[in-house]
Design a protein around this motif. Sequence first.
Motif, PDB file in Angstrom:
ATOM      1  N   ASN A   1      -2.269   3.382  -4.284  1.00  0.00           N
ATOM      2  CA  ASN A   1      -2.174   1.986  -4.707  1.00  0.00           C
ATOM      3  C   ASN A   1      -2.437   1.167  -3.451  1.00  0.00           C
ATOM      4  O   ASN A   1      -1.572   1.053  -2.581  1.00  0.00           O
TER       5      ASN A   1
ATOM      6  N   GLY B   1      -3.956  -2.198  -3.287  1.00  0.00           N
ATOM      7  CA  GLY B   1      -4.344  -3.576  -3.541  1.00  0.00           C
ATOM      8  C   GLY B   1      -5.523  -3.754  -4.473  1.00  0.00           C
ATOM      9  O   GLY B   1      -6.048  -4.847  -4.597  1.00  0.00           O
ATOM     10  N   LEU B   2      -5.942  -2.716  -5.145  1.00  0.00           N
ATOM     11  CA  LEU B   2      -7.013  -2.837  -6.129  1.00  0.00           C
ATOM     12  C   LEU B   2      -6.382  -3.060  -7.503  1.00  0.00           C
ATOM     13  O   LEU B   2      -5.168  -2.890  -7.679  1.00  0.00           O
ATOM     14  N   SER B   3      -7.176  -3.385  -8.499  1.00  0.00           N
ATOM     15  CA  SER B   3      -6.645  -3.649  -9.832  1.00  0.00           C
ATOM     16  C   SER B   3      -6.210  -2.368 -10.543  1.00  0.00           C
ATOM     17  O   SER B   3      -5.592  -2.441 -11.600  1.00  0.00           O
ATOM     18  N   HIS B   4      -6.530  -1.231  -9.973  1.00  0.00           N
ATOM     19  CA  HIS B   4      -6.208   0.050 -10.583  1.00  0.00           C
ATOM     20  C   HIS B   4      -5.829   1.045  -9.488  1.00  0.00           C
ATOM     21  O   HIS B   4      -6.278   0.909  -8.348  1.00  0.00           O
TER      22      HIS B   4
ATOM     23  N   TYR C   1       0.860  -1.190   0.000  1.00  0.00           N
ATOM     24  CA  TYR C   1       0.000   0.000   0.000  1.00  0.00           C
ATOM     25  C   TYR C   1       0.892   1.235   0.000  1.00  0.00           C
ATOM     26  O   TYR C   1       1.777   1.367   0.835  1.00  0.00           O
TER      27      TYR C   1
ATOM     28  N   ARG D   1     -10.416   2.049   1.121  1.00  0.00           N
ATOM     29  CA  ARG D   1     -10.017   0.791   1.737  1.00  0.00           C
ATOM     30  C   ARG D   1     -10.067   0.963   3.259  1.00  0.00           C
ATOM     31  O   ARG D   1      -9.045   1.207   3.885  1.00  0.00           O
TER      32      ARG D   1
END
Length: 178
Positions: A106, A108-111, A94, A152
């Motif tokens: 950033n 941990g998501l795909s984007h 993260y 998140r």
Amino acid sequence: MSRIGKNPVEIPAGVTVNLDGHAITVKGPKGELTRELHPNIDLNIEESQISFTRPDDNKLNRSLHGTTRSLVSNMIDGVTNGFKKQLQLIGVGYRAQLQGKKLVLNVGLSHPVEFEAEGDIEFEVPSNTEITVSGISKEHVGQVAAQIREVRPPEPYKGKGIRYVDEYVRRKEGKTGK
């Protein structure tokens, strides 16, 4: 009588307060804030103090008395000192980056998730796991910080996520195996 509403608000040096009907404008060294106040509460500006009065002890007027005083006090604090909310990212990989006036997360998501600094809001990233949201409007700073945290939120099992610096996350025990 409201304990908060009956206290006058001090106007520090370098701050000007203008009242136009029920709209109040506060100018200070950090900027300018304008807010429309409820017509039931009367403001009296005398020298370096603002006092607040209500017409009667109606439930609505009682609730607005202290609220109006707090809103005006926060406006004055904002244009003199400003407000800050600090967040931290906890989790492997993260990180936060500042690209111009844009905050890129950033987590941990795909984007990557991007936040644009709007109006008086400023982002600072002292390290890649810390974010500071600052501005002159307490309401706006809190809202932007809450939107960042919402990307998140901290989860109770591993504690990963975005949290406020002073936030306590109650941890839960995971599943037990046989």
